[in-house]
Design an enzyme around this catalytic site. Structure first.
Site, PDB file in Angstrom:
ATOM      1  N   SER A 118      48.614  41.399  39.897  1.00 34.21           N
ATOM      2  CA  SER A 118      50.206  41.896  40.453  1.00 34.21           C
ATOM      3  C   SER A 118      51.243  42.573  39.932  1.00 34.21           C
ATOM      4  CB  SER A 118      49.931  40.614  41.986  1.00 34.21           C
ATOM      5  OG  SER A 118      51.455  41.068  42.584  1.00 34.21           O
ATOM      6  N   HIS A 119      52.275  41.127  40.043  1.00 36.49           N
ATOM      7  CA  HIS A 119      53.903  41.327  39.540  1.00 36.49           C
ATOM      8  C   HIS A 119      53.696  40.206  38.512  1.00 36.49           C
ATOM      9  CE1 HIS A 119      52.478  37.620  42.398  1.00 36.49           C
ATOM     10  NE2 HIS A 119      53.249  37.104  41.215  1.00 36.49           N
ATOM     11  N   LYS A 141      49.500  43.832  52.033  1.00 36.71           N
ATOM     12  CA  LYS A 141      50.803  44.240  52.519  1.00 36.71           C
ATOM     13  C   LYS A 141      51.317  45.411  51.515  1.00 36.71           C
ATOM     14  CE  LYS A 141      51.822  40.581  48.424  1.00 36.71           C
ATOM     15  NZ  LYS A 141      50.952  40.100  48.274  1.00 36.71           N
ATOM     16  N   ASP A 179      50.515  45.999  41.005  1.00 31.55           N
ATOM     17  CA  ASP A 179      50.385  46.720  41.537  1.00 31.55           C
ATOM     18  C   ASP A 179      50.539  47.573  43.481  1.00 31.55           C
ATOM     19  OD1 ASP A 179      50.383  44.610  43.276  1.00 31.55           O
ATOM     20  OD2 ASP A 179      48.450  44.064  44.141  1.00 31.55           O
ATOM     21  N   ASP A 191      51.965  46.237  46.503  1.00 26.91           N
ATOM     22  CA  ASP A 191      51.914  46.171  47.010  1.00 26.91           C
ATOM     23  C   ASP A 191      53.364  45.707  48.010  1.00 26.91           C
ATOM     24  OD1 ASP A 191      51.679  43.637  45.937  1.00 26.91           O
ATOM     25  OD2 ASP A 191      49.872  43.034  46.926  1.00 26.91           O
ATOM     26  N   ARG A 192      54.256  44.439  46.851  1.00 23.60           N
ATOM     27  CA  ARG A 192      55.608  44.085  46.769  1.00 23.60           C
ATOM     28  C   ARG A 192      56.614  44.989  46.993  1.00 23.60           C
ATOM     29  NH1 ARG A 192      56.358  38.868  43.828  1.00 23.60           N
ATOM     30  NH2 ARG A 192      54.019  37.566  43.987  1.00 23.60           N
ATOM     31  N   ASP A 234      56.337  46.773  43.408  1.00 22.64           N
ATOM     32  CA  ASP A 234      55.263  46.226  41.955  1.00 22.64           C
ATOM     33  C   ASP A 234      53.896  46.116  41.315  1.00 22.64           C
ATOM     34  OD1 ASP A 234      53.507  45.407  43.931  1.00 22.64           O
ATOM     35  OD2 ASP A 234      52.717  42.732  43.533  1.00 22.64           O
ATOM     36  N   ARG A 293      42.915  35.013  38.527  1.00 25.68           N
ATOM     37  CA  ARG A 293      44.367  35.709  37.444  1.00 25.68           C
ATOM     38  C   ARG A 293      44.043  34.930  36.332  1.00 25.68           C
ATOM     39  NH1 ARG A 293      48.699  37.524  42.002  1.00 25.68           N
ATOM     40  NH2 ARG A 293      47.523  38.933  43.129  1.00 25.68           N
TER      41      ARG A 293
HETATM   42  C1  G16 Z   1      50.239  37.063  46.453  1.00 26.65           C
HETATM   43  C2  G16 Z   1      49.701  37.013  47.412  1.00 26.65           C
HETATM   44  C3  G16 Z   1      50.627  36.668  48.710  1.00 26.65           C
HETATM   45  C4  G16 Z   1      51.534  35.902  48.507  1.00 26.65           C
HETATM   46  C5  G16 Z   1      52.046  35.900  46.769  1.00 26.65           C
HETATM   47  C6  G16 Z   1      52.516  34.399  47.002  1.00 26.65           C
HETATM   48  O1  G16 Z   1      51.041  38.242  46.553  1.00 26.65           O
HETATM   49  O2  G16 Z   1      49.041  37.946  48.050  1.00 26.65           O
HETATM   50  O3  G16 Z   1      49.732  36.433  49.907  1.00 26.65           O
HETATM   51  O4  G16 Z   1      52.457  35.190  49.138  1.00 26.65           O
HETATM   52  O5  G16 Z   1      50.996  36.214  46.349  1.00 26.65           O
HETATM   53  O6  G16 Z   1      52.375  33.402  46.264  1.00 26.65           O
HETATM   54  P1  G16 Z   1      51.986  31.626  45.440  1.00 26.65           P
HETATM   55  O7  G16 Z   1      53.284  31.285  46.059  1.00 26.65           O
HETATM   56  O8  G16 Z   1      51.288  31.632  45.135  1.00 26.65           O
HETATM   57  O9  G16 Z   1      52.500  32.336  44.257  1.00 26.65           O
HETATM   58  P2  G16 Z   1      50.637  38.810  45.032  1.00 26.65           P
HETATM   59  O10 G16 Z   1      51.336  40.565  45.491  1.00 26.65           O
HETATM   60  O11 G16 Z   1      50.628  38.597  43.941  1.00 26.65           O
HETATM   61  O12 G16 Z   1      49.335  39.306  45.316  1.00 26.65           O
END
Ligand code: G16
Length: 543
Positions: free
Chosen positions: A113-114, A376, A279, A281-282, A277, A22
């Site tokens: 993602s978010h 997720k 994408d 998944d959240r 979120d 990212r």
């Molecule tokens: C990603 C991972 C998740 C993780 C989250 C938070 O979520 O897929 O398993 O819990 O990051 O990570 P961090 O605490 O390292 O920021 P997502 O939704 O961003 O893909």
């Protein structure tokens, strides 16, 4: 058509984080940046000639351009077919669904993602393996190693593929199938949940509000909630995916999903609220004037799983990430099934699910899912809740309070300090590591430190070891403070502090979590010297 081999030099910063690579859009837009990473993926995964790949993203800025580049590189690297979501759209869980359903060699998902999107926002890319899950650390490390040595990449000279038109075209010798990104996923959801029961509840006057946050789940929510479950159109909001998410931060929590939160905490609030979120998944789950923490949500779903069509046979086990509260552990204990504690990152659940050791997984970071996919899944969690509500015919709040009465309440909160200078954040972590010996056995008010460590995980399936996964301060009564650096940010460092205290006494369950955790919060700030070291009086986000 001509395959070009383009000379390039390595970038030193292509190490995948918690979930893929990212970076800011301008970083990805540098000449050769995306291409280097994609070639590093292709070189590392060694797909057989003619293999099939799934491809799509959350529709954020640069999604379409990236897809055209990846398609041409896939064609030049010997793939036989790419399944690409119409308009370049594929939510992360639906990508996982498609990889599994069509047995592709894997997939490339474009998402940060978010994280916010737009021309100066974030972009991301990750590879998912044939099980539909994020590549394991062994694979992401191989990709990173390759990115440091890369000297050329291959790309086909060809016109862009029409991404908005369903159907098949050829790109050189490779077939590109543009497919409807929603239907396979919606079908899978219908196979797991009792849509008739949910429809009947909604027709009976139960009101819901789902916020797609201008992100990828908009079209999925319209198909599932409006078409298949018959909700009114004002039950879903912000359903048109926008390249910049409408200037918002597509993260379903109490801070960034405030539009939805205001509705659920306002007058004449609906019975149920949820958001997902960037994408898809959240998920965040709300009742009328009530917030369900993600850790509690996992525990409640696990405790009610046998009420649900897809899970009547019970659960093989549960897994949660280390910082996630132990609420699910109590359910697992009552059900006499194993509960696994993994590092943060969905990739750590894949082996457990593939080995049949767990059915449900969850993380405090608003992620919950099951072995129906290997990601997720935001809408899955929402539908699971709706199905439980349709069967139990109680409010969200009553269901959660009854759960606490039965299992006890794990008070839980997370403080995020975003955008810290990296050396400052590392300084806090190093200071804590240096304090392990002095802290062990120390008494702070009613809390006695039992032990401190840097969480280390040995995968019970393949034996791989992941070190330094977060600092744990464990107290003798089971309470915990965890300090961890985020692996998903793109600016400076984000320090997360996770706080958890168990309370068996029902009389204390109505307490606000911030009140119940006050003493632990003070201890956390004290032992970490967080305020003086960062200059921050308050966290950026509290959940
Ligand atoms: C990603 C991972 C998740 C993780 C989250 C938070 O979520 O897929 O398993 O819990 O990051 O990570 P961090 O605490 O390292 O920021 P997502 O939704 O961003 O893909």
């Amino acid at each position: 058509m001509n395959i070009r081999t383009v000379s390039t030099t390595p970038f030193s910063d292509q190490k995948p984080g918690t979930s893929g690579l990212r970076k800011k859009v301008p970083v990805f837009k540098q000449p050769h940046y995306l291409e280097n990473f994609v070639q590093s993926i292709f070189d590392s995964i060694a797909a057989p000639k003619g293999a099939t790949l799934a491809l799509g993203g959350d529709g954020r800025y640069f999604n379409r351009e990236a897809i055209q580049i990846i398609l041409k590189m896939a064609a030049a690297n010997g793939f036989g077919k790419v399944l690409v979501g119409q308009g370049g759209i594929l939510s992360t869980p639906s990508a996982s669904c498609v990889i599994r359903k069509y047995k592709t060699f894997g997939g490339i998902i474009l998402s940060a993602s978010h994280n916010p999107g737009g021309a100066d926002g974030d972009f991301g890319i990750k590879f998912n393996s044939s099980n539909g899950g994020p590549a394991t650390e062994t694979v992401t490390e191989a990709i990173f190693a390759r990115s440091k040595l890369i000297s050329s990449y291959r790309i086909l000279d060809a016109a862009d593929v029409a991404l908005d038109q369903l159907g098949e075209t050829m790109l050189g010798e490779m077939k590109v199938r543009v497919f409807d990104p929603v239907s396979d996923y919606a079908e899978l959801m219908e196979s797991l949940f009792d849509f008739a029961a949910i429809r009947a509840m909604l027709q009976g006057g139960f009101r819901i509000k789902f916020d797609a946050m201008h992100a990828v789940n908009g079209p999925y929510a319209k198909e599932i909630f409006e078409k298949r479950l018959g909700t009114t159109s004002n039950s879903v909001m912000n359903t048109i995916p926008l390249e910049d998410f409408g200037g918002g931060h597509p993260d379903p929590n109490l801070t960034y999903a405030h539009e939805l939160v205001d509705i659920l905490y306002g007058d004449n609030a609906p019975d149920f609220g949820a958001a997902s979120d960037g994408d898809g998944d959240r998920n965040m789950i709300l009742g009328k004037h009530f917030f369900v923490t993600p850790s509690d949500s996992l525990a409640v779903l696990a405790a009610n799983a046998t009420l649900i069509k897809g899970y009547t046979q019970g659960l093989a086990g549960i897994a949660r990430s280390m910082p996630t509260s132990a609420a699910a552990d109590r359910v697992a204990q009552a059900l006499n099934i194993p509960c696994f504690e993994t590092p943060t990152g969905w990739k750590f659940f894949g082996n457990l699910m593939d080995a049949g050791k767990v059915t449900l997984c969850g993380e405090e970071s608003f992620g919950t899912s099951s072995d129906h996919v290997r990601e997720k899944d935001g809408l899955w969690a929402v539908l699971f809740w709706l199905n439980v509500l349709a069967v139990r015919k109680q409010s969200v709040e009553t269901i959660v309070r009854e759960h606490w009465a039965k299992f006890g309440r794990n008070f839980y909160s997370r403080f995020d300090y975003e955008g810290l200078p990296t050396e400052v954040a590392n300084g806090v972590m190093n200071h804590l590591r240096d304090s392990f010996a002095a802290l062990t056995g120390k008494q702070f008010g009613k809390y006695a430190v039992k032990t401190c460590d840097d969480f280390c995980y040995t995968d019970p399936v393949d034996g791989s070891v992941s070190k330094n996964q977060g600092i744990r301060i464990l107290f003798s009564d089971g309470s915990r403070i965890v300090f961890r650096l985020s692996g998903t940010g793109t600016e400076g460092a984000t320090l997360r502090v996770y706080l958890e205290a168990y309370e068996a006494d029902v009389a204390r369950h109505p307490l606000d979590a911030q009140v119940a955790l006050k003493e632990l919060i003070d201890i956390a700030l004290d032992i970490s010297e967080l305020r003086s070291r960062t200059g921050r009086e308050q966290p950026t986000v509290i959940t």
